[in-house]
Write an enzyme that holds these catalytic residues in place. Structure first.
Site, PDB file in Angstrom:
ATOM      1  N   LYS A 221       0.818  -1.223   0.000  1.00 54.16           N
ATOM      2  CA  LYS A 221       0.000   0.000   0.000  1.00 54.16           C
ATOM      3  C   LYS A 221       0.848   1.268   0.000  1.00 54.16           C
ATOM      4  O   LYS A 221       2.035   1.253   0.291  1.00 54.16           O
ATOM      5  CB  LYS A 221      -0.968  -0.031   1.183  1.00 54.16           C
ATOM      6  CG  LYS A 221      -2.145  -0.965   0.885  1.00 54.16           C
ATOM      7  CD  LYS A 221      -3.249  -0.899   1.883  1.00 54.16           C
ATOM      8  CE  LYS A 221      -4.393  -1.815   1.410  1.00 54.16           C
ATOM      9  NZ  LYS A 221      -5.317  -2.154   2.501  1.00 54.16           N
ATOM     10  N   ARG A 255      -3.721 -10.139   4.688  1.00 57.21           N
ATOM     11  CA  ARG A 255      -4.194 -10.129   3.291  1.00 57.21           C
ATOM     12  C   ARG A 255      -3.054  -9.628   2.417  1.00 57.21           C
ATOM     13  O   ARG A 255      -2.649  -8.478   2.543  1.00 57.21           O
ATOM     14  CB  ARG A 255      -5.429  -9.221   3.194  1.00 57.21           C
ATOM     15  CG  ARG A 255      -6.051  -9.141   1.808  1.00 57.21           C
ATOM     16  CD  ARG A 255      -7.275  -8.223   1.827  1.00 57.21           C
ATOM     17  NE  ARG A 255      -7.892  -8.135   0.528  1.00 57.21           N
ATOM     18  CZ  ARG A 255      -7.471  -7.330  -0.455  1.00 57.21           C
ATOM     19  NH1 ARG A 255      -6.423  -6.542  -0.267  1.00 57.21           N
ATOM     20  NH2 ARG A 255      -8.085  -7.309  -1.623  1.00 57.21           N
TER      21      ARG A 255
END
Ligand code: HH2
Length: 279
Positions: A221, A255
């Site tokens: 991210k 995840r």
């Protein structure tokens, strides 16, 4: 296929949720799995590499993204879920906040709904999850993907996430989803500055007070890019650091895009964090 429902034991080791985006516009893996066969082959590979759950997503929710309509999302997701359920005994989750998409995926053998709107995005979602005996991931987000990164603000990011998730767990339970099927997620990158994301990782353990399994999704991210100056393709090591620290703070599920590498990270982190201390 008959729905099997969702049961899972947490706490013994970190579970790996492998990301499978069947979208043309995801921030990292866009367009890689253009056919159900290619997507299912990637799922097989991820299971061989150590994935416990495959998370199939048909809509990018990166900052600034726009929604796709339910029919298009179903067209992307459902054949992939069907193929994976046919080929593999793995748990399958569907990354959607639309009840119609969830219903179709659960009908094809998915076990879990990963809902970034925590059951607020569609009034039918709670009933669908409950009826199928599915698990659900309730994620915190401030705002919506289109606007969430414009000016996120909190007095105390962890306390606000905790209170939001408490309410959403309660709503899910009242809607007929038992606590054993509810997973919570602080939503890294969803309406958070870099400092907020770092504070979430630093204080993640406080969310264990909720008494629910904890999922965290730092994979590649943009906060990792802000810290390192590196693009998404170069954020493997940053993801590994965030993941190990999340495991140390009590994460139950991570995840990730890079299952092979992150499984190796989780095995070592688990050995440090979860072992009894015996040689
Ligand atoms: N992050 C993304 C999507 N879904 N679900 C949960 N529960 N937690 C997360 O942190 C999370 C999520 C965004 O990542 P990705 O799927 O890789 O990107 P995109 O939204 O561009 O498809």
């Amino acid at each position: 296929m008959k729905p099997e429902g969702f049961t899972q034991v947490f706490g013994q080791r970190t579970l790996i949720m492998g990301i499978l985006n069947v979208t043309p516009d995801s921030f990292y893996d866009a367009g890689r799995y253009a056919s159900p066969d290619l997507a299912a082959r990637r799922a097989v590979e991820m299971v061989e590499q150590g994935a416990d759950i495959i998370d199939v997503g048909g809509e990018s929710t990166r900052p600034g993204s726009s929604p796709v309509d339910a029919q298009e999302e179903r067209r992307r997701v459902v054949p992939v879920v069907r193929e994976i359920a046919r080929r593999l005994p793995v748990l399958v989750s569907v990354d959607t906040y639309k009840a119609g998409v969830a219903e179709a995926a659960l009908g094809e053998g998915a076990h879990l709904v990963n809902d970034i709107f925590a059951l607020r995005g569609d009034p039918r979602m709670t009933e669908v999850v409950s009826r199928f005996g599915a698990g659900v991931v309730l994620m915190h987000m401030q705002g919506t993907p289109a606007t969430m990164q414009q000016n996120p603000q909190y007095d105390d990011v962890i306390l606000e996430i905790q209170s939001f998730l408490e309410d959403r767990v309660q709503a899910a339970r009242e809607g007929g989803v038992p606590p054993g099927r509810i997973i919570v997620d602080p939503g890294i990158g969803f309406g958070k500055t870099v400092a907020h994301n770092l504070e979430i990782l630093r204080r993640l353990r406080e969310l264990k007070r909720l008494g629910q399994p904890l999922l965290v999704g730092p994979s590649r991210k943009s906060f990792l890019g802000a810290l390192s100056g590196l693009p998404a393709e170069e954020r493997l090591e940053g993801t590994a650091a965030a993941l190990a620290l999340a495991v140390a703070q009590g994460a139950d599920i991570v995840r990730v895009h890079d299952v092979k590498e992150m499984k190796r990270v989780a095995v070592v982190a688990d050995a440090v964090v979860r072992s009894s201390g015996e040689a």
